[in-house]
Design a protein around this motif. Structure first.
Motif, PDB file in Angstrom:
ATOM      1  N   THR A  60      -9.838  12.822  -3.407  1.00 25.55           N
ATOM      2  CA  THR A  60     -10.803  13.341  -2.714  1.00 25.55           C
ATOM      3  C   THR A  60     -11.340  14.667  -3.050  1.00 25.55           C
ATOM      4  O   THR A  60     -12.155  15.656  -3.562  1.00 25.55           O
ATOM      5  CB  THR A  60     -11.615  13.424  -2.264  1.00 25.55           C
ATOM      6  N   MET A  61      -9.569  16.026  -3.271  1.00 26.79           N
ATOM      7  CA  MET A  61      -9.362  16.979  -3.506  1.00 26.79           C
ATOM      8  C   MET A  61     -10.310  17.737  -4.955  1.00 26.79           C
ATOM      9  O   MET A  61      -9.757  16.621  -6.108  1.00 26.79           O
ATOM     10  CB  MET A  61      -8.341  17.762  -3.467  1.00 26.79           C
TER      11      MET A  61
ATOM     12  N   SER B  40     -13.323   8.717  -5.702  1.00 26.02           N
ATOM     13  CA  SER B  40     -13.649   8.779  -4.696  1.00 26.02           C
ATOM     14  C   SER B  40     -14.487  10.656  -4.433  1.00 26.02           C
ATOM     15  O   SER B  40     -14.524  11.101  -3.112  1.00 26.02           O
ATOM     16  CB  SER B  40     -12.403   8.910  -3.484  1.00 26.02           C
TER      17      SER B  40
ATOM     18  N   THR C  51      -6.947   4.726  -6.490  1.00 27.45           N
ATOM     19  CA  THR C  51      -8.482   5.548  -6.482  1.00 27.45           C
ATOM     20  C   THR C  51      -7.952   7.065  -6.071  1.00 27.45           C
ATOM     21  O   THR C  51      -6.289   7.434  -5.877  1.00 27.45           O
ATOM     22  CB  THR C  51      -9.048   5.441  -4.755  1.00 27.45           C
ATOM     23  N   GLU C  52      -8.630   7.824  -7.146  1.00 23.99           N
ATOM     24  CA  GLU C  52      -7.900   9.335  -7.308  1.00 23.99           C
ATOM     25  C   GLU C  52      -8.860  10.199  -5.847  1.00 23.99           C
ATOM     26  O   GLU C  52      -9.438   9.720  -5.168  1.00 23.99           O
ATOM     27  CB  GLU C  52      -9.417  10.139  -8.397  1.00 23.99           C
TER      28      GLU C  52
ATOM     29  N   THR D 137      -8.125  10.092   3.698  1.00 30.29           N
ATOM     30  CA  THR D 137      -9.184  11.000   3.503  1.00 30.29           C
ATOM     31  C   THR D 137      -8.801  11.547   2.164  1.00 30.29           C
ATOM     32  O   THR D 137      -9.399  11.866   2.089  1.00 30.29           O
ATOM     33  CB  THR D 137      -8.441  11.584   4.426  1.00 30.29           C
ATOM     34  N   TRP D 138      -7.791  11.208   1.328  1.00 34.02           N
ATOM     35  CA  TRP D 138      -7.697  11.423   0.434  1.00 34.02           C
ATOM     36  C   TRP D 138      -8.400  10.602  -1.060  1.00 34.02           C
ATOM     37  O   TRP D 138      -8.588  11.036  -1.592  1.00 34.02           O
ATOM     38  CB  TRP D 138      -5.944  10.979  -0.593  1.00 34.02           C
ATOM     39  N   SER D 139      -8.960   9.820  -0.337  1.00 32.63           N
ATOM     40  CA  SER D 139      -9.768   8.634  -1.678  1.00 32.63           C
ATOM     41  C   SER D 139     -11.129   8.798  -0.622  1.00 32.63           C
ATOM     42  O   SER D 139     -11.368   7.554  -0.634  1.00 32.63           O
ATOM     43  CB  SER D 139      -8.968   7.571  -0.937  1.00 32.63           C
ATOM     44  N   GLY D 140     -11.995   9.692   0.001  1.00 36.35           N
ATOM     45  CA  GLY D 140     -13.079   9.516  -0.032  1.00 36.35           C
ATOM     46  C   GLY D 140     -13.247   9.493   1.391  1.00 36.35           C
ATOM     47  O   GLY D 140     -14.368   9.012   1.919  1.00 36.35           O
TER      48      GLY D 140
ATOM     49  N   THR E 109       1.820   5.321   0.139  1.00 35.11           N
ATOM     50  CA  THR E 109       1.723   6.187   1.191  1.00 35.11           C
ATOM     51  C   THR E 109       0.740   6.690   0.342  1.00 35.11           C
ATOM     52  O   THR E 109       0.142   7.274  -0.389  1.00 35.11           O
ATOM     53  CB  THR E 109       2.832   6.574   1.085  1.00 35.11           C
TER      54      THR E 109
ATOM     55  N   PHE F 240       2.178  19.750  -0.322  1.00 36.33           N
ATOM     56  CA  PHE F 240       1.769  18.936  -0.910  1.00 36.33           C
ATOM     57  C   PHE F 240       2.213  18.243  -2.279  1.00 36.33           C
ATOM     58  O   PHE F 240       2.658  17.584  -2.935  1.00 36.33           O
ATOM     59  CB  PHE F 240       0.293  18.590  -0.476  1.00 36.33           C
TER      60      PHE F 240
ATOM     61  N   SER G  43       4.054  15.947  -3.130  1.00 32.77           N
ATOM     62  CA  SER G  43       3.754  15.189  -3.129  1.00 32.77           C
ATOM     63  C   SER G  43       4.136  13.935  -5.096  1.00 32.77           C
ATOM     64  O   SER G  43       3.974  13.220  -4.890  1.00 32.77           O
ATOM     65  CB  SER G  43       2.445  14.491  -3.761  1.00 32.77           C
ATOM     66  N   GLY G  44       4.558  15.085  -5.962  1.00 36.09           N
ATOM     67  CA  GLY G  44       5.566  14.495  -6.800  1.00 36.09           C
ATOM     68  C   GLY G  44       4.505  14.116  -8.147  1.00 36.09           C
ATOM     69  O   GLY G  44       3.815  13.756  -7.594  1.00 36.09           O
ATOM     70  N   ASN G  45       5.492  13.203  -9.107  1.00 36.59           N
ATOM     71  CA  ASN G  45       4.514  12.615 -10.126  1.00 36.59           C
ATOM     72  C   ASN G  45       4.182  11.244  -9.362  1.00 36.59           C
ATOM     73  O   ASN G  45       3.709  10.034 -10.933  1.00 36.59           O
ATOM     74  CB  ASN G  45       5.192  12.733 -11.445  1.00 36.59           C
ATOM     75  N   ASN G  46       5.280  10.225  -8.466  1.00 36.29           N
ATOM     76  CA  ASN G  46       4.778   9.171  -8.176  1.00 36.29           C
ATOM     77  C   ASN G  46       4.755   8.379  -7.112  1.00 36.29           C
ATOM     78  O   ASN G  46       5.299   9.488  -6.285  1.00 36.29           O
ATOM     79  CB  ASN G  46       5.736   7.822  -9.490  1.00 36.29           C
ATOM     80  N   SER G  47       4.296   7.239  -6.961  1.00 39.05           N
ATOM     81  CA  SER G  47       4.488   7.479  -5.750  1.00 39.05           C
ATOM     82  C   SER G  47       5.199   6.939  -4.381  1.00 39.05           C
ATOM     83  O   SER G  47       5.245   7.665  -3.720  1.00 39.05           O
ATOM     84  CB  SER G  47       3.251   5.706  -5.312  1.00 39.05           C
TER      85      SER G  47
ATOM     86  N   GLN H  20     -17.676   3.279  -3.978  1.00 41.03           N
ATOM     87  CA  GLN H  20     -16.370   2.483  -4.581  1.00 41.03           C
ATOM     88  C   GLN H  20     -15.807   1.834  -5.154  1.00 41.03           C
ATOM     89  O   GLN H  20     -15.304   0.716  -6.080  1.00 41.03           O
ATOM     90  CB  GLN H  20     -15.436   2.783  -3.521  1.00 41.03           C
TER      91      GLN H  20
ATOM     92  N   ASN I  17       2.461   7.261 -14.168  1.00 46.50           N
ATOM     93  CA  ASN I  17       4.102   7.078 -13.946  1.00 46.50           C
ATOM     94  C   ASN I  17       4.606   5.861 -13.250  1.00 46.50           C
ATOM     95  O   ASN I  17       5.462   5.524 -13.347  1.00 46.50           O
ATOM     96  CB  ASN I  17       4.601   7.951 -13.092  1.00 46.50           C
ATOM     97  N   ASP I  18       3.831   4.880 -13.318  1.00 50.31           N
ATOM     98  CA  ASP I  18       4.315   3.650 -12.535  1.00 50.31           C
ATOM     99  C   ASP I  18       3.329   1.848 -13.173  1.00 50.31           C
ATOM    100  O   ASP I  18       3.129   1.544 -12.954  1.00 50.31           O
ATOM    101  CB  ASP I  18       3.309   3.740 -11.102  1.00 50.31           C
TER     102      ASP I  18
ATOM    103  N   LEU J 106       6.317  10.618  -2.717  1.00 51.40           N
ATOM    104  CA  LEU J 106       5.416  11.070  -1.760  1.00 51.40           C
ATOM    105  C   LEU J 106       6.226  10.236  -0.816  1.00 51.40           C
ATOM    106  O   LEU J 106       6.513  11.015   0.110  1.00 51.40           O
ATOM    107  CB  LEU J 106       4.257  11.214  -2.055  1.00 51.40           C
TER     108      LEU J 106
ATOM    109  N   GLN K  11       0.227   9.533 -10.698  1.00 56.88           N
ATOM    110  CA  GLN K  11       1.450   8.626 -10.182  1.00 56.88           C
ATOM    111  C   GLN K  11       0.874   7.471 -10.658  1.00 56.88           C
ATOM    112  O   GLN K  11       1.959   6.297 -11.123  1.00 56.88           O
ATOM    113  CB  GLN K  11       0.815   8.948  -8.937  1.00 56.88           C
TER     114      GLN K  11
ATOM    115  N   LEU L 223       0.618  -1.170   0.063  1.00 62.95           N
ATOM    116  CA  LEU L 223      -0.054  -0.172  -0.036  1.00 62.95           C
ATOM    117  C   LEU L 223       1.273   1.181  -0.048  1.00 62.95           C
ATOM    118  O   LEU L 223       1.793   1.529   1.029  1.00 62.95           O
ATOM    119  CB  LEU L 223      -1.182  -0.190   1.164  1.00 62.95           C
TER     120      LEU L 223
END
Lengths: 270, 132
Positions: free
Chosen positions: B46-47, B10, B43-44, A139-142, A135, A178, A182-186, B20, B59-60, A189, B56, A133
């Motif tokens: 929520t902002m 989301s 998951t995109e 709350t960022w996804s709902g 980072t 942020f 956070s940059g462009n890939n996981s 979801q 790019n992955d 971050l 991301q 999983l």
């Protein structure tokens, strides 16, 4: 963050738990209702033996830590999904999951609660990159910021066998910056917060409640044992919901009589 | 068997909200039917107006064959931003699937088909509406 004067109404233990939660973003405490934890563990032993062909002489004591000798990464997800389906369908499972954290949830969230409908299970085999999983904050996804996660390990978890969390004070900096961090890939971050994260050290017999609005995740498990942990979200029943709605994601578990009356109250007809 | 990374939302998209888990069910079903391997969804965030999770995921893509989004209407609303997504996919020799619509972009000519649908969808609210 400080605790205001209203906390004088709380017990000393609850105040201490609240302070630790606000400062660290999580608490780890011993499970008081240990018989409920034992019940959950025994259910898992039964389900694992039902879903995998394991020799009888394999000791229950090592069954979880050493499961990677019995299953490979390509079989893992289907096995995990089977266990999730069966554990959630077992009468009394969700009740006992709540019981292991009940007193801490009452201190941190309240006693009129909504619980996630399905408890999740993570199984992280050593050196397996397939169940990571990145980072994220829930709350960022709902998820609503009013939710907490109850994280329950079936094995001792340490170093990369565990999960990490970004402490609240460090998260302030991430929130401010942020876009850059956070940059462009996981991976970007993670790298930008790597020096600030806290690796969780928790033993079987303990439970963690953490703030899911703080960034967290896991990395490849580089220890010699498999991680087994469950997670489930709880929130105050009447606190705001976000994309995870009551009915489809959350279920009320402890509706109080005053709320039952209030929800169906009608003024006398004039 | 192609490995496709799921992509779900989301938040509302074009006025629609889909739970979801329902989005994931649709993705899993789409991949089963098309004989693709479905990989756990990104998951995109929520902002509002965020496409960070999409960026991301784009790019992955090193170890996967493409992305399967729940709907094509989860792509950015600005056409110029959508074209950047399609271009990135095609330049990387990957595919972009849209499960609900049953469409995909695997070559340049697919873009027109997708964009026509997008433009019509964006135009319809400005058209004459009637009620029975």
């Amino acid at each position: 963050m400080t605790i205001n004067r209203q906390d004088n109404f709380s017990t000393i233990e609850d105040i201490e738990i609240g302070k630790a939660f606000l400062e660290q973003g999580y608490i780890i405490r011993p499970i008081k209702n240990i018989k409920d934890l034992d019940w959950i563990r025994n259910l898992f032993i039964k389900l694992v033996r039902k879903n995998l062909t394991i020799k009888d002489e394999v000791n229950d004591g090592n069954l979880f830590d050493l499961i990677h000798y019995e299953i490979n990464p390509s079989q893992l997800n289907n096995f995990r999904l089977s266990i999730i389906k069966e554990m959630n369908a077992t009468d009394g499972f969700r009740y006992r999951y709540y019981q292991v954290a009940k007193s801490y949830l009452e201190a941190l969230v309240g006693n009129e609660l909504a619980m996630q409908s399905r408890v999740n299970l993570s199984i992280q085999l050593p050196n397996d990159a397939s169940s990571l999983l990145a980072t994220h904050a829930d709350t960022w996804s709902g998820d609503s910021p009013f939710e907490v996660v109850v994280w329950l390990p079936l094995v001792d978890c340490y170093k990369t066998k565990a999960m990490y969390l970004l402490p609240p004070d460090k998260n302030l900096n991430l929130n401010k910056n942020f876009k850059q961090m956070s940059g462009n890939n996981s991976e970007y971050l993670f790298k930008s917060i790597e020096s600030d994260i806290k690796w969780i050290d928790i033993n079987y017999g303990e439970v963690m409640v953490f703030n899911q609005a703080l960034p967290h995740g896991n990395r490849i498990n580089q220890e010699n044992e498999t991680r087994w942990s469950m997670n489930c979200r709880f929130k105050g029943l009447f606190t705001p919901y976000n994309d995870k709605k009551i009915g489809e994601f959350f279920e009320p578990i402890t509706i109080k009589p005053a709320s039952v009356l209030g929800m169906s109250y009608q003024h006398p007809k004039l | 068997m192609k490995k496709l990374r799921g992509y779900i939302f989301s938040r509302y998209f074009l006025g629609e909200r889909i739970p979801q888990y329902v989005q994931n069910l649709v993705l899993r079903d789409y991949c089963d039917k098309k004989k693709h391997e479905y990989l756990l969804s990104a998951t995109e965030y929520t902002m509002g107006n965020s496409f960070l999770a999409l960026q991301q995921t784009l790019n992955d893509m090193k170890n996967i064959d493409g992305i399967v989004a729940y709907s094509l209407f989860q792509m950015p609303e600005l056409q110029i931003d959508r074209i950047k997504v399609y271009t990135k996919i095609l330049k990387s020799n990957k595919e972009l699937h849209f499960a609900v619509e049953g469409l995909k972009i695997s070559e340049k000519s697919d873009i027109d088909r997708i964009e026509n649908i997008w433009l019509i969808k964006q135009t319809l609210p400005k058209c004459y509406q009637y009620s029975e």
